[in-house]
Design a protein around this motif. Structure first.
Motif, PDB file in Angstrom:
ATOM      1  N   ALA A 150       0.853  -1.194   0.000  1.00 14.08           N
ATOM      2  CA  ALA A 150       0.000   0.000   0.000  1.00 14.08           C
ATOM      3  C   ALA A 150       0.883   1.237   0.000  1.00 14.08           C
ATOM      4  O   ALA A 150       2.058   1.179   0.406  1.00 14.08           O
ATOM      5  N   GLY A 151       0.333   2.360  -0.464  1.00 15.23           N
ATOM      6  CA  GLY A 151       1.120   3.586  -0.507  1.00 15.23           C
ATOM      7  C   GLY A 151       0.287   4.770  -0.930  1.00 15.23           C
ATOM      8  O   GLY A 151      -0.954   4.709  -0.973  1.00 15.23           O
ATOM      9  N   THR A 152       0.945   5.847  -1.261  1.00 18.97           N
ATOM     10  CA  THR A 152       0.273   7.086  -1.653  1.00 18.97           C
ATOM     11  C   THR A 152       0.537   7.403  -3.120  1.00 18.97           C
ATOM     12  O   THR A 152       1.556   7.003  -3.684  1.00 18.97           O
ATOM     13  N   VAL A 153      -0.414   8.138  -3.715  1.00 15.09           N
ATOM     14  CA  VAL A 153      -0.340   8.533  -5.123  1.00 15.09           C
ATOM     15  C   VAL A 153      -0.122  10.042  -5.186  1.00 15.09           C
ATOM     16  O   VAL A 153      -0.850  10.804  -4.532  1.00 15.09           O
ATOM     17  N   HIS A 154       0.846  10.464  -5.997  1.00 18.26           N
ATOM     18  CA  HIS A 154       1.201  11.891  -6.062  1.00 18.26           C
ATOM     19  C   HIS A 154       1.236  12.381  -7.504  1.00 18.26           C
ATOM     20  O   HIS A 154       1.510  11.623  -8.429  1.00 18.26           O
ATOM     21  N   ARG A 155       0.955  13.659  -7.641  1.00 18.13           N
ATOM     22  CA  ARG A 155       1.219  14.372  -8.897  1.00 18.13           C
ATOM     23  C   ARG A 155       1.867  15.687  -8.499  1.00 18.13           C
ATOM     24  O   ARG A 155       1.245  16.536  -7.863  1.00 18.13           O
TER      25      ARG A 155
END
Length: 238
Positions: A150-155
Protein backbone atom coordinates in the motif's frame (compact mmCIF):
# COMPACT_ATOMS: atom_id res chain seq x y z
CA UNK A 1 11.99 -39.93 35.71
CA UNK A 2 9.17 -40.78 38.08
CA UNK A 3 8.92 -38.81 41.37
CA UNK A 4 8.67 -42.18 43.13
CA UNK A 5 12.24 -43.13 42.11
CA UNK A 6 14.64 -44.12 44.86
CA UNK A 7 16.84 -41.46 46.48
CA UNK A 8 20.13 -42.67 44.94
CA UNK A 9 18.52 -42.58 41.46
CA UNK A 10 17.38 -39.00 41.97
CA UNK A 11 20.86 -37.97 43.12
CA UNK A 12 22.42 -39.67 40.08
CA UNK A 13 19.94 -37.87 37.82
CA UNK A 14 20.77 -34.53 39.40
CA UNK A 15 24.51 -35.12 38.85
CA UNK A 16 23.83 -35.90 35.19
CA UNK A 17 21.94 -32.62 34.87
CA UNK A 18 24.71 -30.50 36.37
CA UNK A 19 27.39 -32.27 34.33
CA UNK A 20 25.52 -31.56 31.07
CA UNK A 21 24.82 -35.25 30.43
CA UNK A 22 21.05 -35.00 30.59
CA UNK A 23 20.52 -33.93 26.99
CA UNK A 24 21.15 -37.38 25.59
CA UNK A 25 18.90 -38.95 28.20
CA UNK A 26 16.03 -36.64 27.33
CA UNK A 27 16.46 -37.38 23.66
CA UNK A 28 16.52 -41.11 24.33
CA UNK A 29 13.26 -40.99 26.30
CA UNK A 30 11.52 -39.14 23.45
CA UNK A 31 10.94 -35.92 25.46
CA UNK A 32 12.40 -33.64 22.74
CA UNK A 33 9.03 -32.78 21.17
CA UNK A 34 8.99 -29.17 22.50
CA UNK A 35 12.46 -28.61 20.99
CA UNK A 36 11.30 -30.10 17.71
CA UNK A 37 8.25 -27.84 17.64
CA UNK A 38 10.43 -24.87 18.44
CA UNK A 39 12.73 -25.77 15.54
CA UNK A 40 9.76 -26.04 13.16
CA UNK A 41 8.46 -22.66 14.32
CA UNK A 42 11.89 -21.08 13.78
CA UNK A 43 12.05 -22.56 10.28
CA UNK A 44 8.58 -21.23 9.46
CA UNK A 45 9.49 -17.75 10.73
CA UNK A 46 12.69 -17.83 8.68
CA UNK A 47 10.77 -18.77 5.52
CA UNK A 48 8.25 -15.98 6.14
CA UNK A 49 11.14 -13.58 6.58
CA UNK A 50 12.67 -14.76 3.31
CA UNK A 51 9.44 -14.09 1.38
CA UNK A 52 9.08 -10.70 3.05
CA UNK A 53 12.63 -9.79 2.02
CA UNK A 54 11.89 -10.92 -1.54
CA UNK A 55 8.74 -8.80 -1.61
CA UNK A 56 10.52 -5.73 -0.29
CA UNK A 57 13.36 -6.10 -2.78
CA UNK A 58 10.85 -6.53 -5.61
CA UNK A 59 8.89 -3.41 -4.60
CA UNK A 60 12.04 -1.31 -4.39
CA UNK A 61 12.97 -2.43 -7.91
CA UNK A 62 9.49 -2.16 -9.44
CA UNK A 63 8.48 1.28 -8.18
CA UNK A 64 11.89 2.81 -8.81
CA UNK A 65 11.78 1.54 -12.40
CA UNK A 66 8.17 2.59 -12.98
CA UNK A 67 8.57 6.05 -11.43
CA UNK A 68 11.72 6.61 -13.50
CA UNK A 69 9.47 6.73 -16.57
CA UNK A 70 7.94 9.99 -15.31
CA UNK A 71 8.75 12.93 -17.66
CA UNK A 72 10.56 14.68 -14.80
CA UNK A 73 11.95 11.51 -13.21
CA UNK A 74 15.52 10.32 -13.08
CA UNK A 75 15.95 7.79 -15.85
CA UNK A 76 16.84 4.24 -14.86
CA UNK A 77 19.59 2.20 -16.49
CA UNK A 78 17.08 -0.64 -16.84
CA UNK A 79 14.42 -0.55 -19.52
CA UNK A 80 10.71 -0.75 -18.74
CA UNK A 81 8.74 -3.13 -20.92
CA UNK A 82 6.82 -6.40 -21.38
CA UNK A 83 9.94 -8.46 -20.69
CA UNK A 84 9.20 -8.17 -16.95
CA UNK A 85 5.80 -9.87 -17.32
CA UNK A 86 4.59 -13.34 -18.29
CA UNK A 87 2.86 -13.41 -21.68
CA UNK A 88 -0.53 -14.21 -20.13
CA UNK A 89 -0.26 -11.67 -17.30
CA UNK A 90 -3.54 -10.09 -16.13
CA UNK A 91 -4.08 -6.57 -14.80
CA UNK A 92 -7.16 -5.46 -12.88
CA UNK A 93 -7.14 -1.72 -12.34
CA UNK A 94 -9.79 -0.22 -10.04
CA UNK A 95 -9.89 3.48 -9.33
CA UNK A 96 -12.33 5.43 -7.24
CA UNK A 97 -12.13 9.20 -7.62
CA UNK A 98 -15.67 10.54 -7.94
CA UNK A 99 -17.04 7.17 -9.03
CA UNK A 100 -15.78 3.60 -9.21
CA UNK A 101 -14.16 2.40 -12.41
CA UNK A 102 -12.68 -0.93 -13.46
CA UNK A 103 -10.30 -1.77 -16.30
CA UNK A 104 -8.91 -5.19 -17.23
CA UNK A 105 -6.00 -6.04 -19.50
CA UNK A 106 -4.45 -9.35 -20.57
CA UNK A 107 -1.02 -9.81 -22.12
CA UNK A 108 2.46 -8.52 -21.33
CA UNK A 109 2.37 -5.71 -23.92
CA UNK A 110 -1.01 -4.26 -22.86
CA UNK A 111 -0.32 -4.54 -19.14
CA UNK A 112 3.10 -2.95 -19.50
CA UNK A 113 1.72 -0.04 -21.56
CA UNK A 114 -1.21 0.64 -19.19
CA UNK A 115 1.02 0.82 -16.14
CA UNK A 116 3.50 2.95 -18.05
CA UNK A 117 0.77 5.42 -19.07
CA UNK A 118 -0.07 6.12 -15.41
CA UNK A 119 3.38 7.59 -14.90
CA UNK A 120 4.39 8.81 -18.34
CA UNK A 121 1.10 10.31 -19.55
CA UNK A 122 -0.92 10.94 -16.38
CA UNK A 123 2.22 12.06 -14.52
CA UNK A 124 1.46 10.05 -11.38
CA UNK A 125 4.06 8.83 -8.92
CA UNK A 126 3.45 5.84 -6.66
CA UNK A 127 5.13 5.96 -3.27
CA UNK A 128 4.94 2.55 -1.52
CA UNK A 129 4.83 2.20 2.24
CA UNK A 130 7.40 -0.54 2.87
CA UNK A 131 7.31 -0.07 6.61
CA UNK A 132 5.24 -1.94 9.18
CA UNK A 133 1.78 -2.75 7.89
CA UNK A 134 2.36 -1.47 4.38
CA UNK A 135 3.81 -4.67 2.93
CA UNK A 136 2.70 -8.29 3.20
CA UNK A 137 4.10 -11.30 1.33
CA UNK A 138 2.94 -14.91 1.21
CA UNK A 139 3.41 -17.95 -1.01
CA UNK A 140 0.44 -19.89 -2.37
CA UNK A 141 0.27 -23.71 -2.45
CA UNK A 142 0.99 -23.43 -6.19
CA UNK A 143 4.30 -21.63 -5.70
CA UNK A 144 2.97 -18.19 -6.60
CA UNK A 145 4.52 -15.49 -4.42
CA UNK A 146 1.92 -12.85 -3.59
CA UNK A 147 3.23 -9.38 -2.73
CA UNK A 148 0.73 -6.84 -1.40
CA UNK A 149 1.79 -3.23 -0.87
CA UNK A 150 0.00 0.00 0.00
CA UNK A 151 1.12 3.59 -0.51
CA UNK A 152 0.27 7.09 -1.65
CA UNK A 153 -0.34 8.53 -5.12
CA UNK A 154 1.20 11.89 -6.06
CA UNK A 155 1.22 14.37 -8.90
CA UNK A 156 3.86 17.00 -8.40
CA UNK A 157 3.70 18.18 -4.78
CA UNK A 158 0.09 17.09 -4.33
CA UNK A 159 -1.01 13.84 -2.71
CA UNK A 160 -4.01 12.67 -4.74
CA UNK A 161 -4.92 9.59 -2.75
CA UNK A 162 -3.78 6.15 -1.75
CA UNK A 163 -3.16 2.94 -3.65
CA UNK A 164 -3.04 -0.76 -3.00
CA UNK A 165 -1.21 -3.05 -5.41
CA UNK A 166 -1.02 -6.83 -5.34
CA UNK A 167 1.46 -8.74 -7.48
CA UNK A 168 1.63 -12.44 -8.25
CA UNK A 169 5.20 -13.50 -9.01
CA UNK A 170 6.42 -16.76 -10.53
CA UNK A 171 10.06 -17.74 -10.77
CA UNK A 172 11.51 -17.83 -14.29
CA UNK A 173 12.74 -21.40 -14.96
CA UNK A 174 15.45 -20.37 -17.45
CA UNK A 175 16.97 -17.42 -15.58
CA UNK A 176 18.38 -17.92 -12.11
CA UNK A 177 17.01 -15.72 -9.31
CA UNK A 178 14.58 -14.05 -11.71
CA UNK A 179 10.88 -13.56 -11.01
CA UNK A 180 8.31 -12.34 -13.53
CA UNK A 181 4.91 -10.80 -12.90
CA UNK A 182 1.95 -13.13 -13.43
CA UNK A 183 -0.88 -10.91 -12.19
CA UNK A 184 -1.42 -7.36 -10.96
CA UNK A 185 -4.31 -5.89 -8.99
CA UNK A 186 -4.06 -2.11 -8.68
CA UNK A 187 -6.61 -0.15 -6.70
CA UNK A 188 -6.56 3.62 -6.22
CA UNK A 189 -8.81 5.72 -3.99
CA UNK A 190 -8.66 9.46 -4.60
CA UNK A 191 -9.04 12.02 -1.86
CA UNK A 192 -12.18 13.29 -3.61
CA UNK A 193 -13.83 9.89 -3.13
CA UNK A 194 -13.77 10.26 0.64
CA UNK A 195 -16.68 11.81 2.49
CA UNK A 196 -15.99 15.25 4.02
CA UNK A 197 -14.46 14.93 7.46
CA UNK A 198 -13.36 11.31 6.94
CA UNK A 199 -10.13 10.52 8.75
CA UNK A 200 -7.83 8.23 6.82
CA UNK A 201 -4.98 6.16 8.15
CA UNK A 202 -1.47 5.53 6.94
CA UNK A 203 -1.75 3.15 3.96
CA UNK A 204 -1.61 -0.45 5.11
CA UNK A 205 -2.57 -3.93 3.92
CA UNK A 206 -5.70 -5.21 5.65
CA UNK A 207 -5.90 -8.64 4.04
CA UNK A 208 -5.08 -11.76 6.01
CA UNK A 209 -2.43 -14.12 4.65
CA UNK A 210 -4.99 -16.78 3.71
CA UNK A 211 -6.95 -14.21 1.65
CA UNK A 212 -3.83 -13.35 -0.33
CA UNK A 213 -3.06 -17.02 -0.94
CA UNK A 214 -6.55 -17.51 -2.38
CA UNK A 215 -5.94 -14.74 -4.89
CA UNK A 216 -4.30 -17.24 -7.25
CA UNK A 217 -7.55 -19.22 -7.33
CA UNK A 218 -9.40 -16.19 -8.68
CA UNK A 219 -11.03 -15.00 -5.48
CA UNK A 220 -11.89 -11.31 -5.69
CA UNK A 221 -10.43 -8.97 -3.09
CA UNK A 222 -12.56 -6.01 -2.13
CA UNK A 223 -11.65 -2.47 -3.09
CA UNK A 224 -9.99 -0.36 -0.42
CA UNK A 225 -12.74 0.89 1.85
CA UNK A 226 -12.50 4.62 2.61
CA UNK A 227 -13.86 4.15 6.14
CA UNK A 228 -10.88 2.01 7.20
CA UNK A 229 -8.28 4.58 6.17
CA UNK A 230 -6.79 7.04 8.75
CA UNK A 231 -4.71 10.26 8.75
CA UNK A 232 -2.57 9.90 5.59
CA UNK A 233 -3.62 13.24 4.10
CA UNK A 234 -3.48 14.92 7.52
CA UNK A 235 0.01 13.54 8.19
CA UNK A 236 1.27 14.56 4.76
CA UNK A 237 -0.02 18.07 5.26
CA UNK A 238 1.78 18.54 8.57
Amino acid sequence: MSPSSEKHQLIHRAKQYWNGQLTECVAETGDSKPNQQSSEQRQKQQEEGDWHSLGREFCLWFFELLNSQHPLGRQSDEQWGPQHFWEDVKLKFCYNTLEKNMEEYVGAELVSLRLLSLVKEECLLLNPNLGAGGLKCVISPHGLVVVAVAGTVHRGNICLGIFEQIFGLIRCPVRENTWKIKLVNLKIVGENALEPGTQVQKPSIKYESNELRELYDGKELSLIEPQILSNVFTELGE
